[in-house]
Design a protein around this motif. Structure first.
Motif: not given
Length: 90
Positions: A41-45, A54-65
């Motif tokens: 996925p790209t342009n993930v919000s 901080q947890q939100e950003n970690q989950y976002k990174s996990t989802f994106s990669r």
């Protein structure tokens, strides 16, 4: 060919890192695009409740990669998806 679940969410073709919410009452929702031909996925919000930024950003990174989605072809031309949504609840 796209496949969607009963809630209309685009199903991934591969998940290398599952997303597990470690909380009692929280949720996170990702909005994202899928490139033509499919892929990560790209342009993930993200929007969340019950977790820290901080947890939100970690989950976002996990989802994106760790989640890959199919592309689609329309009239012989590859295209992606715009403004997809994927939600997780715990």
């Amino acid at each position: 060919m796209e496949q969607r679940d009963g809630h209309g969410q685009l199903l991934p073709i591969a998940v290398s890192t599952p997303l597990e919410l470690n909380c009692l009452n929280c949720k996170i929702e990702f909005n994202f695009n899928v490139p033509a031909g499919g892929g990560y996925p790209t342009n993930v919000s993200a929007k969340s409740s019950g977790i820290s930024k901080q947890q939100e950003n970690q989950y976002k990174s996990t989802f994106s990669r760790g989640w890959a989605f199919p592309g689609c072809s329309h009239k012989g031309k590859a295209r992606g998806f715009q403004r997809e949504r994927r939600a997780f609840n715990a």
